[in-house]
Design an enzyme around this catalytic site. Structure first.
Site, PDB file in Angstrom:
ATOM      1  N   HIS A  28     -10.520   3.688  -4.944  1.00  0.00           N
ATOM      2  CA  HIS A  28     -10.780   4.658  -5.433  1.00  0.00           C
ATOM      3  C   HIS A  28     -11.048   5.675  -5.231  1.00  0.00           C
ATOM      4  O   HIS A  28     -10.910   6.155  -5.617  1.00  0.00           O
ATOM      5  CB  HIS A  28     -11.386   3.881  -7.998  1.00  0.00           C
ATOM      6  CG  HIS A  28     -10.263   3.377  -8.104  1.00  0.00           C
ATOM      7  ND1 HIS A  28     -10.616   3.745  -9.901  1.00  0.00           N
ATOM      8  CD2 HIS A  28      -8.871   3.049  -8.755  1.00  0.00           C
ATOM      9  CE1 HIS A  28     -10.396   3.379 -10.760  1.00  0.00           C
ATOM     10  NE2 HIS A  28      -9.129   2.660  -9.941  1.00  0.00           N
ATOM     11  N   HIS A  44       1.538   2.089  -3.795  1.00  0.00           N
ATOM     12  CA  HIS A  44       0.144   1.610  -4.282  1.00  0.00           C
ATOM     13  C   HIS A  44       0.284   0.242  -4.207  1.00  0.00           C
ATOM     14  O   HIS A  44      -0.716  -0.675  -4.030  1.00  0.00           O
ATOM     15  CB  HIS A  44      -0.110   2.601  -5.640  1.00  0.00           C
ATOM     16  CG  HIS A  44      -1.447   1.796  -5.829  1.00  0.00           C
ATOM     17  ND1 HIS A  44      -3.059   2.399  -5.400  1.00  0.00           N
ATOM     18  CD2 HIS A  44      -1.996   1.509  -6.912  1.00  0.00           C
ATOM     19  CE1 HIS A  44      -3.943   1.583  -5.592  1.00  0.00           C
ATOM     20  NE2 HIS A  44      -2.982   1.465  -6.535  1.00  0.00           N
TER      21      HIS A  44
END
Length: 724
Positions: free
Chosen positions: A80, A34
């Site tokens: 998200h 990430h």
């Protein structure tokens, strides 16, 4: 995430010792997929990101692109996804908050949001709950911070049932003299933490986002989801902008993934300096937090500022004026290290550049695949086909309206072309920009990308730029949000690599830079496998001279001609028709013919800006059928679609091909439009006229279909019963 032995050996070699527990936790998060883009950094380098008008490209919190000599647009896009499955309301809300702070950290005032959303089928057990929570989260947060949500996408597919995709794009405006970078390049400057107190919410969020979801994720991973506070965010926007306008902010970072660790480390690495953080000085929301928790907390509404020592009191005073806490938590050093202290005790000490950029890149094995181009497609019943396509959640304008009606899309008073059109248009209003607007859109077609990752992604770019052209805008830049499954899956890694190749090719062909983006991997569930490959393309265009927008777009009037621009080809691979109606994965994916596509874009801009047309839409998902229904259904029209320029063999292919390079316009000046099309080299044909009686009549080959306004709206509204 845990560090593998190769990572640990590299860290030991750099440090000359084993990392302690705090250092190890920081590396686990900073070297996660990430944060570190380990699987994609080498692929993303091939994207064209430079141009004369690009001020800040990939690598900072958001990109900055010049509008003129005085003003610039700031744009960022984020995902998200995992948090929005575990806690849809807070996951989506904090996704909005994070990307707004990314834009704010560059010194900009945020003016618009767009939200591309993807879910499983609406009849899925948990899907209505996810849709409701995500939309409310975006709505509540965006509305309360005063930033309009003006566009986005909505798609439903089984691959997203247990892994929804929640992407958010934010656009801001800034004077070029007020641009702030995310770096600390002056030893002796002070680090000021501004905003909410630090708690345990979101700890390990970066690592959580780098793993697949499982059956227990909803409960087990809930602590990794942050909780947002839009009121604090609103005050942050006001306070940071005031400090920027006074010239008090030397550097700025949002505290997002990996929290204070990431913000401080990246600022030092980018500035060629070091930083020292004292966790004892960090205001806490919870007692007894360990240093590693403080450093990795992803509590929302926090920003780290670099401030000259003599300006610290003034910055703190501004923050307190708006009810925000502001604390000196560290300083910029010249030693190149991130040093974490707890009072006088040194808790961690690692080279900042190594922590920020030292994660080894990974090239995974890939497995090329293909679907058959020649497929047998049963000929459908016309009535059933039309009703099935128009009632699809992936076509329904009513379903999209249900979403955007929950958003305040007119706050700030800038929205000239509102949601429901191919692109939103935002009037900039600022001094020197009174006659300038931005056009904004996001686009993707995962079904096309699944069948042919490279060609499908080229098409996503073409559609985004085509949508800008429909409102008369010249493209400024692109951003991307690449949502894929696990790169450890050879088929997924093949999709990822080919998709990025397609993005790069299209950007070069259209001569539009890719200035930033986001990569979200491990979007898969242990039961369902990976999501469809979903490269979301955000596009920003500029409009100079706004007079034509006073009367465009508008509802077409009785007697206006309906003209189809561009050629319809037998390209149904990945189409809504083949996949959703027939369950066929295969066929020829629509190919971008760049000369034809550029000619269409130029034509669309010209006829819009010269007020030759009253309304326009491009042809994409659902083909001509979906496009004419949305554009003309409510007012009524009589159309002979067999007249469309085409090279197809069947009426259903003509109606539902998703070939690129096409648009439909209505006009009371058909000769002017046809003349402009001929001059541009774009095939064009009048296929009917607006009747104004609320009945849509479509003739195509041997088939005649008629739908009145009430029938059409009933079809469009049919998916809503899952949500109401």
């Amino acid at each position: 995430m845990t560090l593998d032995e190769r990572d640990l050996e590299l860290i030991r070699e750099e440090l000359g010792r084993d990392p302690n527990a705090t250092e190890r936790a920081m590396f686990e998060n900073m070297w996660s997929e990430h944060c570190a883009y380990r699987s994609t950094r080498h692929l993303l380098r091939q994207l064209p990101s430079e141009a004369d008008h690009v001020i800040v490209g990939p690598g900072d919190d958001a990109a900055v692109v010049a509008i003129d000599d005085e003003w610039a647009v700031v744009v960022g896009i984020e995902s998200h996804n995992h948090p929005s499955y575990v806690d849809p309301y807070n996951g989506a809300a904090t996704g909005v908050g994070g990307i707004v702070r990314d834009v704010l950290s560059m010194g900009a005032f945020p003016i618009a949001l767009l939200d591309p959303l993807r879910f499983g089928p609406l009849d899925g057990e948990r899907v209505p709950y996810l849709v409701d929570g995500v939309v409310r989260g975006i709505s509540d947060y965006g509305n309360r911070i005063g930033v309009p949500t003006v566009g986005g996408e909505l798609e439903f597919d089984p691959s997203y049932e247990r892994n929804p995709l929640v992407n958010v794009m934010c656009v801001g405006i800034v004077r070029r003299s007020e641009i702030v970078r995310g770096r600390a390049d002056r030893p002796g400057d002070v680090l000021v933490l501004v905003g909410a107190r630090t708690g345990r919410d979101g700890i390990g969020g970066a690592a959580f986002a780098s793993e697949e979801l499982g059956e227990e994720s909803e409960e087990e991973d809930r602590p990794a989801v942050q909780i947002g506070d839009p009121f604090t965010e609103r005050q942050l926007i006001i306070a940071i902008r005031e400090a920027v306008e006074r010239g008090l902010v030397k550097g700025c970072k949002d505290l997002g993934a990996a929290g204070l660790t990431c913000a401080a480390t990246e600022m030092a690495a980018d500035g060629g300096t070091g930083v020292e953080i004292d966790v004892f000085k960090v205001p806490l929301r919870e007692e007894g937090m360990e240093p590693w928790e403080i450093m990795l907390s992803e509590s929302q509404e926090r920003m780290l500022l670099v401030v000259a020592p003599e300006d610290v009191d003034e910055v703190i005073e501004i923050c307190r004026k708006y009810g925000l806490e502001a604390s000196v938590v560290g300083r910029v050093t010249d030693d190149g290290y991130l040093t974490v202290k707890d009072g006088d005790d040194v808790i961690a000490r690692v080279p900042a550049e190594f922590l920020a950029d030292g994660a080894p890149e990974v090239e995974w094995e890939e497995e090329p695949y293909s679907y058959p181009e020649n497929v047998d497609v049963p000929e459908p019943d016309p009535e059933d086909l039309v009703r099935s396509v128009l009632s699809s959640p992936n076509v329904s304008p009513a379903l999209r309206e249900w979403v955007y009606r929950q958003y305040d899309h007119e706050v700030q008073g800038r929205t000239v072309v509102k949601p429901g059109h191919d692109a939103a248009v935002m009037w900039l209003q600022h001094e020197g920009l009174e006659d300038v607007a931005l056009a904004l859109t996001t686009d993707s077609n995962p079904r096309h990308v699944l069948i042919d990752p490279k060609t499908g992604t080229e098409g996503c770019v073409a559609e985004a730029l085509r949508n800008l052209a429909t409102v008369g805008a010249e493209p400024l830049c692109l951003v991307d949000c690449l949502n894929f499954g696990s790169p450890e899956n050879p088929r997924v890694y093949y999709q990822l690599r080919r998709s990025i190749e397609g993005l790069g090719k299209a950007a070069r062909e259209f001569e539009v830079p890719v200035v930033g983006g986001n990569v979200s991997l491990y979007n898969e569930h242990e039961v369902d496998g990976p999501v469809n490959p979903t490269p979301v393309i955000g596009a920003v265009g500029v409009i100079r001279g706004l007079d034509y927008l006073e009367d465009f777009p508008r509802e077409p009037e009785e007697g206006e001609a309906v003209i189809v621009l561009g050629e319809t080809r037998e390209e149904l691979g990945g189409s809504l028709y083949l996949i959703e109606y027939h369950g066929i994965k295969g066929g020829k994916v629509p190919r971008v013919r760049y000369r034809e596509e550029r000619a269409l874009h130029d034509l669309l801009r010209r006829i819009a800006r010269k007020n030759m047309v009253s309304s326009v839409t491009d042809v994409s998902t659902g083909g001509l059928l979906a496009a004419v229904a949305e554009l003309l259904g409510p007012v009524g029209a009589s159309l002979s679609l067999s007249e469309v320029p085409n090279s197809v063999s069947r009426w259903d292919f003509l109606l539902l091909s998703e070939s690129h390079g096409r648009a439909i316009v209505t006009t009371d000046r058909p000769d002017d439009v046809l003349g402009a099309a001929e001059e541009a080299g774009v095939p064009a044909q009048v296929v009917g006229e607006v009747t104004g009686d609320g009945v849509l009549r479509i003739s195509v080959g041997p088939v005649d279909v008629s739908l009145d306004r009430e029938e059409l709206e009933e079809l469009w509204r049919s998916p809503l019963h899952y949500l109401e």
